[in-house]
Design a protein around this motif. Structure first.
Motif, PDB file in Angstrom:
ATOM      1  N   ARG A   1       0.827  -1.211   0.000  1.00 33.31           N
ATOM      2  CA  ARG A   1       0.000   0.000   0.000  1.00 33.31           C
ATOM      3  C   ARG A   1       0.856   1.254   0.000  1.00 33.31           C
ATOM      4  O   ARG A   1       0.441   2.301  -0.498  1.00 33.31           O
ATOM      5  CB  ARG A   1      -0.937   0.005   1.210  1.00 33.31           C
ATOM      6  CG  ARG A   1      -2.118  -0.911   1.085  1.00 33.31           C
ATOM      7  CD  ARG A   1      -3.038  -0.510  -0.064  1.00 33.31           C
ATOM      8  NE  ARG A   1      -3.853   0.646   0.253  1.00 33.31           N
ATOM      9  CZ  ARG A   1      -4.024   1.690  -0.531  1.00 33.31           C
ATOM     10  NH1 ARG A   1      -3.406   1.773  -1.689  1.00 33.31           N
ATOM     11  NH2 ARG A   1      -4.813   2.685  -0.185  1.00 33.31           N
ATOM     12  N   LEU A   2       2.056   1.170   0.588  1.00 35.12           N
ATOM     13  CA  LEU A   2       2.948   2.323   0.606  1.00 35.12           C
ATOM     14  C   LEU A   2       3.805   2.414  -0.645  1.00 35.12           C
ATOM     15  O   LEU A   2       4.207   3.508  -1.048  1.00 35.12           O
ATOM     16  CB  LEU A   2       3.857   2.263   1.843  1.00 35.12           C
ATOM     17  CG  LEU A   2       3.159   2.311   3.206  1.00 35.12           C
ATOM     18  CD1 LEU A   2       4.188   2.256   4.327  1.00 35.12           C
ATOM     19  CD2 LEU A   2       2.302   3.565   3.347  1.00 35.12           C
ATOM     20  N   THR A   3       4.112   1.268  -1.241  1.00 33.31           N
ATOM     21  CA  THR A   3       5.003   1.267  -2.411  1.00 33.31           C
ATOM     22  C   THR A   3       4.237   1.370  -3.731  1.00 33.31           C
ATOM     23  O   THR A   3       4.831   1.722  -4.747  1.00 33.31           O
ATOM     24  CB  THR A   3       5.859  -0.010  -2.442  1.00 33.31           C
ATOM     25  OG1 THR A   3       4.998  -1.167  -2.483  1.00 33.31           O
ATOM     26  CG2 THR A   3       6.731  -0.102  -1.192  1.00 33.31           C
ATOM     27  N   THR A   4       2.948   1.066  -3.713  1.00 31.96           N
ATOM     28  CA  THR A   4       2.169   1.068  -4.958  1.00 31.96           C
ATOM     29  C   THR A   4       0.896   1.879  -4.765  1.00 31.96           C
ATOM     30  O   THR A   4      -0.100   1.359  -4.235  1.00 31.96           O
ATOM     31  CB  THR A   4       1.811  -0.372  -5.381  1.00 31.96           C
ATOM     32  OG1 THR A   4       2.987  -1.180  -5.375  1.00 31.96           O
ATOM     33  CG2 THR A   4       1.189  -0.383  -6.772  1.00 31.96           C
ATOM     34  N   PRO A   5       0.891   3.148  -5.142  1.00 29.66           N
ATOM     35  CA  PRO A   5      -0.331   3.961  -5.004  1.00 29.66           C
ATOM     36  C   PRO A   5      -1.467   3.394  -5.853  1.00 29.66           C
ATOM     37  O   PRO A   5      -1.240   2.671  -6.832  1.00 29.66           O
ATOM     38  CB  PRO A   5       0.112   5.338  -5.517  1.00 29.66           C
ATOM     39  CG  PRO A   5       1.603   5.322  -5.441  1.00 29.66           C
ATOM     40  CD  PRO A   5       2.025   3.910  -5.672  1.00 29.66           C
ATOM     41  N   ALA A   6      -2.678   3.726  -5.471  1.00 27.65           N
ATOM     42  CA  ALA A   6      -3.854   3.260  -6.201  1.00 27.65           C
ATOM     43  C   ALA A   6      -3.915   3.907  -7.578  1.00 27.65           C
ATOM     44  O   ALA A   6      -3.539   5.071  -7.757  1.00 27.65           O
ATOM     45  CB  ALA A   6      -5.120   3.575  -5.409  1.00 27.65           C
ATOM     46  N   THR A   7      -4.365   3.143  -8.563  1.00 26.35           N
ATOM     47  CA  THR A   7      -4.601   3.695  -9.894  1.00 26.35           C
ATOM     48  C   THR A   7      -6.034   4.225  -9.948  1.00 26.35           C
ATOM     49  O   THR A   7      -6.982   3.491  -9.678  1.00 26.35           O
ATOM     50  CB  THR A   7      -4.393   2.616 -10.978  1.00 26.35           C
ATOM     51  OG1 THR A   7      -5.264   1.505 -10.717  1.00 26.35           O
ATOM     52  CG2 THR A   7      -2.952   2.124 -10.956  1.00 26.35           C
ATOM     53  N   LEU A   8      -6.169   5.498 -10.274  1.00 31.06           N
ATOM     54  CA  LEU A   8      -7.476   6.150 -10.306  1.00 31.06           C
ATOM     55  C   LEU A   8      -7.746   6.707 -11.694  1.00 31.06           C
ATOM     56  O   LEU A   8      -6.827   7.157 -12.392  1.00 31.06           O
ATOM     57  CB  LEU A   8      -7.532   7.285  -9.281  1.00 31.06           C
ATOM     58  CG  LEU A   8      -7.355   6.914  -7.805  1.00 31.06           C
ATOM     59  CD1 LEU A   8      -7.307   8.180  -6.963  1.00 31.06           C
ATOM     60  CD2 LEU A   8      -8.463   6.001  -7.339  1.00 31.06           C
ATOM     61  N   THR A   9      -9.013   6.703 -12.092  1.00 33.03           N
ATOM     62  CA  THR A   9      -9.402   7.391 -13.311  1.00 33.03           C
ATOM     63  C   THR A   9      -9.570   8.868 -12.991  1.00 33.03           C
ATOM     64  O   THR A   9      -9.724   9.267 -11.824  1.00 33.03           O
ATOM     65  CB  THR A   9     -10.721   6.830 -13.869  1.00 33.03           C
ATOM     66  OG1 THR A   9     -11.765   7.084 -12.918  1.00 33.03           O
ATOM     67  CG2 THR A   9     -10.611   5.326 -14.108  1.00 33.03           C
ATOM     68  N   LEU A  10      -9.560   9.693 -14.004  1.00 30.04           N
ATOM     69  CA  LEU A  10      -9.747  11.127 -13.797  1.00 30.04           C
ATOM     70  C   LEU A  10     -11.144  11.455 -13.238  1.00 30.04           C
ATOM     71  O   LEU A  10     -11.257  12.325 -12.363  1.00 30.04           O
ATOM     72  CB  LEU A  10      -9.480  11.870 -15.105  1.00 30.04           C
ATOM     73  CG  LEU A  10      -7.990  11.918 -15.490  1.00 30.04           C
ATOM     74  CD1 LEU A  10      -7.818  12.308 -16.948  1.00 30.04           C
ATOM     75  CD2 LEU A  10      -7.230  12.882 -14.585  1.00 30.04           C
TER      76      LEU A  10
END
Length: 291
Positions: A163-172
């Motif tokens: 969770r600290l090394t891989t941020p969440a992928t978000l749509t715009l």
């Protein structure tokens, strides 16, 4: 306390050597004398007795030592997060971090972190088109919870580190509807999107400047998918209006205790893996069938 480069001591077992000697032993030819078969059986029984003693030592001594190390390491890691807990006396202290631009000075500011909450963000944005300087900050009655920090405390060890090394992928559209735009005073212009996230030991701020796509535009509209960082040219639709990202500005600040927490998580995972490898040596030996 275990240091990051301190290896777990190797167990005093002979399982690896025993497994190697078993795998390298040639099968006795059919018709071999009964004396040879009896000697082999006695040797096998003796090896098994030694292995059982070594395995008993591993379970009784080393497993407990490793678990104690893990307990100390994770306790130290939890102290780094300084999150408010029920029954804890006193408020969690606030920490200020200056945002450092990466290749551009379009965005400057200071972020204030209090436990798992971003309690203040004071940001200056220089618009590239006309060099107009915009200033916006969190409203006094607003705080932005950093879910990554809470997840890192509550999740399993490997997932917490991820969770600290891989941020969440978000749509715009997800960023646009996240509620961050309502955190600021004065209100953000409709052509500005912001996003906060943690990446390793850094707290990052991304500012997206948008261009409204007119219905008469000849551009081929293709909505962008989820991403940690969207590039200029990315398109999306929100509130019955289509937009295109014209400029992207990313700034970040180093949070020292996040680096400490990552080191503790990594050491803990290494200890677990080393202990698992040692136990698997016995499993592979006992599952071996030479005949």
């Amino acid at each position: 306390m275990v240091l990051p480069n301190q290896a777990l001591p190797r167990p005093r077992c002979q399982a690896e050597d025993g497994a190697a000697s078993q795998s390298g032993r040639r099968r006795a030819p059919r018709g071999a004398g009964a004396g040879g078969g009896m000697a082999a059986a006695m040797a096998s029984a003796a090896e098994r007795a030694v292995l059982e003693e070594e395995f008993k030592w591993l379970l009784q001594e080393e497993v407990h030592a490793v678990l104690k190390q893990l307990q100390d390491i994770l306790k130290e890691a939890s102290h780094r997060f300084a999150l408010p807990t029920s029954g804890s006396g006193g408020a969690v202290k606030q920490e200020n971090f200056v945002l450092s631009p990466s290749g551009t000075d379009q965005v400057k500011g200071v972020l204030t972190l209090q436990g798992d909450a971003l309690c203040q963000a004071d940001v200056n944005l220089k618009m590239p088109r006309n060099n107009q300087l915009l200033h916006f900050a969190f409203r006094e009655d607003k705080q932005w919870k950093l879910q990554q920090l809470m997840d890192a405390v509550m999740l399993q060890l490997s997932r917490a580190r991820n969770r600290l090394t891989t941020p969440a992928t978000l749509t715009l559209p997800e960023i646009a509807s996240s509620g961050l735009a309502k955190m600021f005073t004065p209100a953000l212009p409709p052509d500005i999107l912001v996003n906060f996230y943690i990446n390793l030991n850094k707290l990052c701020l991304t500012v997206y400047q948008l261009h409204v796509l007119q219905p008469s535009t000849t551009k081929n509209f293709k909505p962008a998918g989820g991403s940690i960082l969207h590039n200029p040219g990315a398109m999306f639709e929100f509130g019955n209006q289509r937009y295109e990202v014209s400029h992207v500005h990313k700034v970040e600040c180093v949070v020292p205790w996040l680096n400490d927490a990552l080191v503790f998580f990594t050491v803990s995972l290494q200890l677990c893996q080393q202990l698992k490898d040692k136990i698997s040596v016995f499993s592979s030996y006992w599952n071996y069938r030479p005949y």
